[in-house]
Design a protein around this motif. Sequence first.
Motif, PDB file in Angstrom:
ATOM      1  N   ALA A  20       0.831  -1.209   0.000  1.00  0.00           N
ATOM      2  CA  ALA A  20       0.000   0.000   0.000  1.00  0.00           C
ATOM      3  C   ALA A  20       0.867   1.260   0.000  1.00  0.00           C
ATOM      4  O   ALA A  20       0.559   2.241  -0.700  1.00  0.00           O
ATOM      5  CB  ALA A  20      -0.925   0.000   1.214  1.00  0.00           C
ATOM      6  N   PHE A  21       1.957   1.246   0.768  1.00  0.00           N
ATOM      7  CA  PHE A  21       2.874   2.385   0.778  1.00  0.00           C
ATOM      8  C   PHE A  21       3.489   2.598  -0.603  1.00  0.00           C
ATOM      9  O   PHE A  21       3.564   3.724  -1.107  1.00  0.00           O
ATOM     10  CB  PHE A  21       3.979   2.163   1.809  1.00  0.00           C
ATOM     11  CG  PHE A  21       5.080   3.192   1.768  1.00  0.00           C
ATOM     12  CD1 PHE A  21       4.855   4.485   2.217  1.00  0.00           C
ATOM     13  CD2 PHE A  21       6.333   2.876   1.258  1.00  0.00           C
ATOM     14  CE1 PHE A  21       5.867   5.439   2.167  1.00  0.00           C
ATOM     15  CE2 PHE A  21       7.352   3.818   1.210  1.00  0.00           C
ATOM     16  CZ  PHE A  21       7.111   5.112   1.662  1.00  0.00           C
ATOM     17  N   ALA A  22       3.901   1.496  -1.234  1.00  0.00           N
ATOM     18  CA  ALA A  22       4.460   1.596  -2.584  1.00  0.00           C
ATOM     19  C   ALA A  22       3.427   2.140  -3.564  1.00  0.00           C
ATOM     20  O   ALA A  22       3.760   2.897  -4.482  1.00  0.00           O
ATOM     21  CB  ALA A  22       4.967   0.227  -3.038  1.00  0.00           C
ATOM     22  N   CYS A  23       2.152   1.752  -3.363  1.00  0.00           N
ATOM     23  CA  CYS A  23       1.084   2.238  -4.237  1.00  0.00           C
ATOM     24  C   CYS A  23       0.935   3.750  -4.137  1.00  0.00           C
ATOM     25  O   CYS A  23       0.705   4.432  -5.152  1.00  0.00           O
ATOM     26  CB  CYS A  23      -0.243   1.571  -3.878  1.00  0.00           C
ATOM     27  SG  CYS A  23      -0.378  -0.154  -4.371  1.00  0.00           S
ATOM     28  N   ILE A 140      -9.905  -1.303   0.806  1.00  0.00           N
ATOM     29  CA  ILE A 140     -10.028   0.072   1.283  1.00  0.00           C
ATOM     30  C   ILE A 140      -8.644   0.714   1.404  1.00  0.00           C
ATOM     31  O   ILE A 140      -8.460   1.893   1.085  1.00  0.00           O
ATOM     32  CB  ILE A 140     -10.777   0.126   2.623  1.00  0.00           C
ATOM     33  CG1 ILE A 140     -12.222  -0.316   2.427  1.00  0.00           C
ATOM     34  CG2 ILE A 140     -10.747   1.532   3.217  1.00  0.00           C
ATOM     35  CD1 ILE A 140     -12.975  -0.528   3.709  1.00  0.00           C
ATOM     36  N   LEU A 141      -7.656  -0.060   1.841  1.00  0.00           N
ATOM     37  CA  LEU A 141      -6.287   0.462   1.899  1.00  0.00           C
ATOM     38  C   LEU A 141      -5.794   0.840   0.504  1.00  0.00           C
ATOM     39  O   LEU A 141      -5.132   1.869   0.316  1.00  0.00           O
ATOM     40  CB  LEU A 141      -5.346  -0.578   2.512  1.00  0.00           C
ATOM     41  CG  LEU A 141      -5.357  -0.717   4.032  1.00  0.00           C
ATOM     42  CD1 LEU A 141      -4.347  -1.774   4.467  1.00  0.00           C
ATOM     43  CD2 LEU A 141      -5.035   0.614   4.708  1.00  0.00           C
ATOM     44  N   TYR A 142      -6.109   0.005  -0.479  1.00  0.00           N
ATOM     45  CA  TYR A 142      -5.704   0.309  -1.858  1.00  0.00           C
ATOM     46  C   TYR A 142      -6.407   1.581  -2.343  1.00  0.00           C
ATOM     47  O   TYR A 142      -5.778   2.438  -2.979  1.00  0.00           O
ATOM     48  CB  TYR A 142      -6.041  -0.869  -2.770  1.00  0.00           C
ATOM     49  CG  TYR A 142      -5.537  -0.718  -4.188  1.00  0.00           C
ATOM     50  CD1 TYR A 142      -4.247  -1.106  -4.535  1.00  0.00           C
ATOM     51  CD2 TYR A 142      -6.348  -0.182  -5.179  1.00  0.00           C
ATOM     52  CE1 TYR A 142      -3.783  -0.974  -5.838  1.00  0.00           C
ATOM     53  CE2 TYR A 142      -5.899  -0.043  -6.483  1.00  0.00           C
ATOM     54  CZ  TYR A 142      -4.616  -0.445  -6.807  1.00  0.00           C
ATOM     55  OH  TYR A 142      -4.160  -0.311  -8.095  1.00  0.00           O
ATOM     56  N   GLU A 143      -7.689   1.689  -2.045  1.00  0.00           N
ATOM     57  CA  GLU A 143      -8.433   2.893  -2.417  1.00  0.00           C
ATOM     58  C   GLU A 143      -7.829   4.129  -1.748  1.00  0.00           C
ATOM     59  O   GLU A 143      -7.710   5.199  -2.363  1.00  0.00           O
ATOM     60  CB  GLU A 143      -9.907   2.746  -2.034  1.00  0.00           C
ATOM     61  CG  GLU A 143     -10.652   1.734  -2.884  1.00  0.00           C
ATOM     62  CD  GLU A 143     -12.062   1.470  -2.382  1.00  0.00           C
ATOM     63  OE1 GLU A 143     -12.270   1.549  -1.146  1.00  0.00           O
ATOM     64  OE2 GLU A 143     -12.939   1.180  -3.201  1.00  0.00           O
ATOM     65  N   ALA A 144      -7.457   3.976  -0.481  1.00  0.00           N
ATOM     66  CA  ALA A 144      -6.842   5.087   0.241  1.00  0.00           C
ATOM     67  C   ALA A 144      -5.498   5.457  -0.379  1.00  0.00           C
ATOM     68  O   ALA A 144      -5.169   6.646  -0.534  1.00  0.00           O
ATOM     69  CB  ALA A 144      -6.660   4.721   1.718  1.00  0.00           C
ATOM     70  N   ALA A 145      -4.718   4.429  -0.756  1.00  0.00           N
ATOM     71  CA  ALA A 145      -3.423   4.678  -1.398  1.00  0.00           C
ATOM     72  C   ALA A 145      -3.607   5.402  -2.717  1.00  0.00           C
ATOM     73  O   ALA A 145      -2.850   6.325  -3.064  1.00  0.00           O
ATOM     74  CB  ALA A 145      -2.688   3.358  -1.616  1.00  0.00           C
ATOM     75  N   LEU A 146      -4.628   4.992  -3.476  1.00  0.00           N
ATOM     76  CA  LEU A 146      -4.945   5.654  -4.742  1.00  0.00           C
ATOM     77  C   LEU A 146      -5.260   7.127  -4.506  1.00  0.00           C
ATOM     78  O   LEU A 146      -4.713   8.018  -5.178  1.00  0.00           O
ATOM     79  CB  LEU A 146      -6.133   4.950  -5.397  1.00  0.00           C
ATOM     80  CG  LEU A 146      -6.757   5.603  -6.632  1.00  0.00           C
ATOM     81  CD1 LEU A 146      -5.800   5.524  -7.801  1.00  0.00           C
ATOM     82  CD2 LEU A 146      -8.082   4.930  -6.989  1.00  0.00           C
ATOM     83  N   GLY A 147      -6.137   7.384  -3.544  1.00  0.00           N
ATOM     84  CA  GLY A 147      -6.537   8.758  -3.270  1.00  0.00           C
ATOM     85  C   GLY A 147      -5.399   9.623  -2.765  1.00  0.00           C
ATOM     86  O   GLY A 147      -5.188  10.746  -3.245  1.00  0.00           O
TER      87      GLY A 147
END
Length: 549
Positions: A20-23, A140-147
């Motif tokens: 997620a951090f890398a994203c 949700i973590l991925y969505e948060a990383a995207l945002g």
Amino acid sequence: MSHGEGGSILRQPKSVWAVAFACVIAFMGIGLVDPILPAISKDLHANPSQVELLFTSYMLVTGVAMVITGWVSSRIGPKRTLLAGLVLIVVFSALAGSADGVNGIIGFRAGWGLGNALFIATALAVIVGAASGGVGGAIILYEAALGVGIAVGPLLGGLLGGISWRGPFIGVAVLMTIAFVAVITLLPTSPKPTRRSSLADPFKALRHRGLLTTALTALFYNYGFFTLLAWTPFPMGLSAHQLGLVFFGWGLCLAVTSVFVAPRLQVRFGTVKTLYVVQGLIALTLVVMGIGTQSKLTLILAVIIAGLFLGINNTLITQAVMKAAPVERPVASAAYSFVRFIGGAIAPFLAGKLGEQISPNLPFYVGAGCVVIGILVLASGRKVLARVDEPEEPAPTPADAGRLLVAVDAGPAGTAVVRHAAEVAAQRGLAVHLLHVRETEVVGDDAVALEGDVDAEQLLGERLAQLRAAGVTADGEIVVSVGTHPEVARLILDRAVRLAAPAVVIGSSSHPGLHGLLGGSVVAEVSRHAGRPVLVIDPAADRLSPVTG
């Protein structure tokens, strides 16, 4: 029926947090350079069309690379593909930061685009595969990383670019190095796919009219999108810090509407109808920018407002692609991305040329015209895209009518749901129709199947066996959803109507409030619109709660 909602968003393995951090850093890649475009042009004595090639090389290579990502991943595995992408981003972002001429930066941005394609194409699937604290929380973590990545990219670019145009490139290299160490240390090796992809698969997929139509629509829309993104910093005439703040507002609006607004509009008005309206608003915004090119305030407000429309469009057109394409998700995604990134590659350079040689207003008008062409292309495929919002499903036979509809998912609550449903069916003398929705989650420009075909068939068989062992007559089916929880709810409600089900049995969500924000929980949507009794099973309390529809 919780559909992956079980588990806390924070209760994830360290490997999920590492990816997620890398994203976050990867999603910074597009907006990061916006604030430093004028500075690069000034310091390296390059005209705008030359500087715009930073976007063109990045987008062109990303689009072409999308065709090979499935081929690569199916041979070396998702983890190695992910790490290869990270290495390329680190190397080429560092080289771009050390370049002495604009041509060097253009070339190194191309290498960065290759790395980003390898990383982004596998990141969502890797996060879902590594999640042990609940798939819903991982998404949700991925969505948060995207945002966060989209919004913070321009802000970081402006902050570091205020020191030197080299700052954003070096900053990405450092952050991605940290991410690489975390991922290689914490992420376990994932098994290679059982089926190897062919390089020809994405091109063969474009023979399908629905996929080709949505891909061409995205090509023309992306032309308008990247005209706004790449050309606007030049007529704005702002500093790197100021540009960073403007595009931070743009990215924040895009991220919010992509996650929170798009699913609700899709349920309320339908995917294709919403796309017509939103793309029309994007075209109108570009026209306003063309009229008011000499006004900084007009451009600033238009960029931020455009983010609202762009976020909705990105999510819904991805949903349309996944529903319209009768091929595997990775193949559909590769074919679609290859075509749409062509528009993103052409727009920056051509906008620079038009703005330099003819008028700074003209790129916005051309961008608006391309978006309108995209709307016409979408309209040309209205018949083949009808199934996007109205899937063709067989009507129930008379023997099916009047059965208790029981919705189950792959979570641990399924056993309790079926056990209580068997008790209700026995008390009322009803047969049961078991419905399992196999979800494909859409996040921004990407999508991932949360469950394989074989796993879905096995789960349905186990739940049917459980019902029959309890002496209940039962049959079942698997349907596929693309999108968020309101889409799952729509499929359940549609089946309840078709079956004339006297009641619906469904499992409760572990944290409906959070998923309500992300588009509405399945239970809330079904209970609100069922028009019949909804029996909600709370597996934690092991009890049944009737809710009147």
